[in-house]
Write a protein that holds these residues in place. Structure first.
Motif, PDB file in Angstrom:
ATOM      1  N   GLY A 171       2.911   5.416  -5.622  1.00 18.95           N
ATOM      2  CA  GLY A 171       2.496   4.720  -6.825  1.00 18.95           C
ATOM      3  C   GLY A 171       3.557   4.758  -7.913  1.00 18.95           C
ATOM      4  N   THR A 218       4.717  -3.391  -6.686  1.00 25.28           N
ATOM      5  CA  THR A 218       3.471  -2.727  -7.064  1.00 25.28           C
ATOM      6  C   THR A 218       2.949  -1.977  -5.856  1.00 25.28           C
ATOM      7  OG1 THR A 218       2.966  -4.495  -8.639  1.00 25.28           O
ATOM      8  CG2 THR A 218       1.162  -3.010  -8.012  1.00 25.28           C
ATOM      9  N   GLN A 231       0.825  -1.204   0.000  1.00 28.86           N
ATOM     10  CA  GLN A 231       0.000   0.000   0.000  1.00 28.86           C
ATOM     11  C   GLN A 231       0.861   1.256   0.000  1.00 28.86           C
ATOM     12  OE1 GLN A 231      -2.717  -0.224   3.334  1.00 28.86           O
ATOM     13  NE2 GLN A 231      -4.182  -1.428   2.163  1.00 28.86           N
ATOM     14  N   SER A 275       6.194   1.982  -8.436  1.00 32.35           N
ATOM     15  CA  SER A 275       5.841   0.679  -9.006  1.00 32.35           C
ATOM     16  C   SER A 275       6.698   0.405 -10.230  1.00 32.35           C
ATOM     17  CB  SER A 275       4.363   0.647  -9.401  1.00 32.35           C
ATOM     18  OG  SER A 275       3.527   0.789  -8.277  1.00 32.35           O
ATOM     19  N   SER A 285      -0.029   0.050  -4.497  1.00 32.59           N
ATOM     20  CA  SER A 285      -1.434   0.324  -4.798  1.00 32.59           C
ATOM     21  C   SER A 285      -2.297   0.013  -3.588  1.00 32.59           C
ATOM     22  CB  SER A 285      -1.890  -0.522  -5.992  1.00 32.59           C
ATOM     23  OG  SER A 285      -3.271  -0.367  -6.231  1.00 32.59           O
ATOM     24  N   SER A 286      -3.370   0.753  -3.440  1.00 35.04           N
ATOM     25  CA  SER A 286      -4.302   0.493  -2.348  1.00 35.04           C
ATOM     26  C   SER A 286      -5.415  -0.462  -2.809  1.00 35.04           C
ATOM     27  CB  SER A 286      -4.907   1.803  -1.848  1.00 35.04           C
ATOM     28  OG  SER A 286      -5.493   2.527  -2.917  1.00 35.04           O
TER      29      SER A 286
END
Lengths: 120, 106
Positions: free
Chosen positions: A87, A117, A13, A90, A119-120
């Motif tokens: 982000g 990666t 996250q 990534s 991401s939420s």
């Protein structure tokens, strides 16, 4: 044979942390410069960080203060500690060795990479 | 130090002579490397210190330049040369890469 194997990537996250590892064989990680290079999906290569044989470290501006490169000679492993992930971090992260005997001879051995990666 | 590459992409035929240019925002002496990357593969070092061919790389690849302007030339393009090419400066940290030049089939 010189070989590099990365591990430690995954889905994380935003704001989280990961530590990437790069296990080396066929040479000693402290004997040469080693860099981390990343490549976002469909994008170009981006140099991230280097650790000199003497231990000096440098980073690209976008990761300064968030990422830390280090090595453990007893484990013959290079690391990249990544904190406060975003982000835009990534990417596939590769470790690579600077060709001996001079670092400016380019990156001659690359690991296959580990995917991060954010991401939420 | 910023690197620019031109063109960003090109279409060529087998047998063509191909030239890719890399320009640095400030002088980097001859501390420039060229890499080839094929889809799904790791980059491969082709040339270092601007003009020295890496061991095992075919002699149809050559590099030249000093200071701020550099070129990679493929004298006769082969099917296996269709790939993306990157320059990298190793004059000083951060060891920046150029944005890449994609060479595809005409």
């Amino acid at each position: 044979e010189v070989q590099l194997v990365e591990s430690g990537g995954g889905l994380i996250q935003p704001g989280g942390s990961l530590r990437l590892s790069c296990a080396a064989s066929g040479f000693t990680v402290s004997s040469t410069y080693m860099s981390w290079v990343r490549q976002a999906p469909g994008k170009g290569l981006e140099w991230v960080s280097v650790i000199y044989s003497g231990g000096t470290t440098y980073y690209t501006d976008s990761v300064k203060g968030r990422f830390t490169i280090s090595r453990d000679t007893s484990k013959n492993t290079l690391y990249l500690q990544m904190n406060s992930l975003r982000g835009e971090d990534s990417a596939v992260y590769h470790c690579a060795t600077h060709q001996v005997p001079y670092y400016y001879y380019g990156l001659d051995v690359w690991g296959q990479g580990t995917t991060v990666t954010v991401s939420s | 130090i910023q690197l620019t590459q031109s063109p960003s992409s090109l279409s060529a035929s087998v047998g063509d002579r191909v030239t890719i240019t890399c320009r640095a925002s400030q002088g980097i002496s001859g501390y420039l490397a060229w890499y080839q990357q094929k889809p799904g593969k790791v980059p491969k070092l082709l040339i270092y210190i601007a003009s020295t061919l890496q061991s095992g790389v075919p002699s149809r690849f050559s590099g030249s330049g000093f200071g701020t302007d550099f070129t990679l030339t493929i004298s006769s393009l082969q099917p296996e040369d269709f790939a993306t090419y990157y320059c990298q400066q190793l004059n000083s940290s951060p060891f920046t890469f150029g944005p890449g030049t994609k060479v595809d089939i005409k």
